[in-house]
Design a protein around this motif. Structure first.
Motif, PDB file in Angstrom:
ATOM      1  N   SER A 117      29.746 -17.706 -24.080  1.00 13.43           N
ATOM      2  CA  SER A 117      30.325 -17.265 -22.801  1.00 13.43           C
ATOM      3  C   SER A 117      30.830 -18.429 -21.954  1.00 13.43           C
ATOM      4  O   SER A 117      31.907 -18.358 -21.362  1.00 13.43           O
ATOM      5  N   GLU A 118      30.052 -19.493 -21.885  1.00 16.70           N
ATOM      6  CA  GLU A 118      30.439 -20.627 -21.034  1.00 16.70           C
ATOM      7  C   GLU A 118      31.669 -21.356 -21.570  1.00 16.70           C
ATOM      8  O   GLU A 118      32.574 -21.694 -20.817  1.00 16.70           O
ATOM      9  N   LYS A 121      34.817 -19.340 -20.955  1.00 14.69           N
ATOM     10  CA  LYS A 121      35.342 -19.473 -19.593  1.00 14.69           C
ATOM     11  C   LYS A 121      36.196 -20.731 -19.464  1.00 14.69           C
ATOM     12  O   LYS A 121      37.247 -20.717 -18.826  1.00 14.69           O
ATOM     13  N   ASN A 136      41.768 -14.232 -18.487  1.00 13.70           N
ATOM     14  CA  ASN A 136      41.504 -14.844 -17.189  1.00 13.70           C
ATOM     15  C   ASN A 136      41.781 -13.847 -16.058  1.00 13.70           C
ATOM     16  O   ASN A 136      41.001 -13.739 -15.103  1.00 13.70           O
ATOM     17  N   GLN A 144      32.076 -11.229 -16.396  1.00 12.43           N
ATOM     18  CA  GLN A 144      32.042 -11.426 -17.845  1.00 12.43           C
ATOM     19  C   GLN A 144      30.745 -10.915 -18.473  1.00 12.43           C
ATOM     20  O   GLN A 144      30.777 -10.277 -19.516  1.00 12.43           O
TER      21      GLN A 144
END
Length: 163
Positions: A117-118, A121, A136, A144
């Motif tokens: 997930s990080e 992003k 985005n 998210q």
């Protein structure tokens, strides 16, 4: 439970090469079903399903992936039912289903990366193609982590018939 069936030809000539940023939601043997989001209009987003052939099990379920491969087409039945279930949990969701139920399938020379997930992003912050801009735009209006848990709630029975 949503039943989704992919019908794909055993031998087909690749049409072009495509790079997709998506989220893997189901699997059947070497076939993976993914959800992609792209920008249709400025600051807009549209969801669509895609499939890919994952011979070496490089792309796990419920992970973000950036895959590139030779593209062909398959027929995917049950798309509208899936998006209707998703729309119950995420209102204002825009999606596209072909009138012929055709989906993009990455069929050969598939290569790519898997993101958590990080790192996803950070990847979509670059905004270098229509997929990163679409994701985005979606995550500026929707969280998210909530999206990931919502997609996991929908049960999918995914089968593939090679013709």
């Amino acid at each position: 439970m949503v039943f989704i069936e992919l019908r794909i030809k055993n031998i087909q000539k690749p049409r072009f090469r495509e790079k997709i940023l998506g989220y893997i939601i189901a699997e059947y043997s070497i076939f993976k079903l993914g959800l992609m989001c792209y920008e249709d209009i400025p600051r807009g987003n549209v969801f669509e399903l895609f499939t890919l052939v994952d011979r070496y099990d490089d792309y796990p379920l419920f992970r973000y992936t950036e895959v590139e491969g030779d593209a062909g087409y398959g027929t995917l039945l049950g798309q509208t039912k899936y998006f209707n279930e998703l729309r119950k949990l995420i209102p204002k969701l825009k999606y596209y289903v072909s009138p012929w139920n055709t989906v993009l399938s990455l069929i050969s020379y598939v290569e790519g990366k898997v993101f958590d997930s990080e790192s996803f992003k950070k990847r979509i912050a670059i905004k270098d193609n229509k997929f990163t801009r679409g994701w985005n735009n979606f995550f500026t209006t929707f969280d998210q982590e909530v999206f990931e848990s919502t997609v996991k709630k929908i049960g999918i029975s995914f089968i593939v018939k090679v013709i």
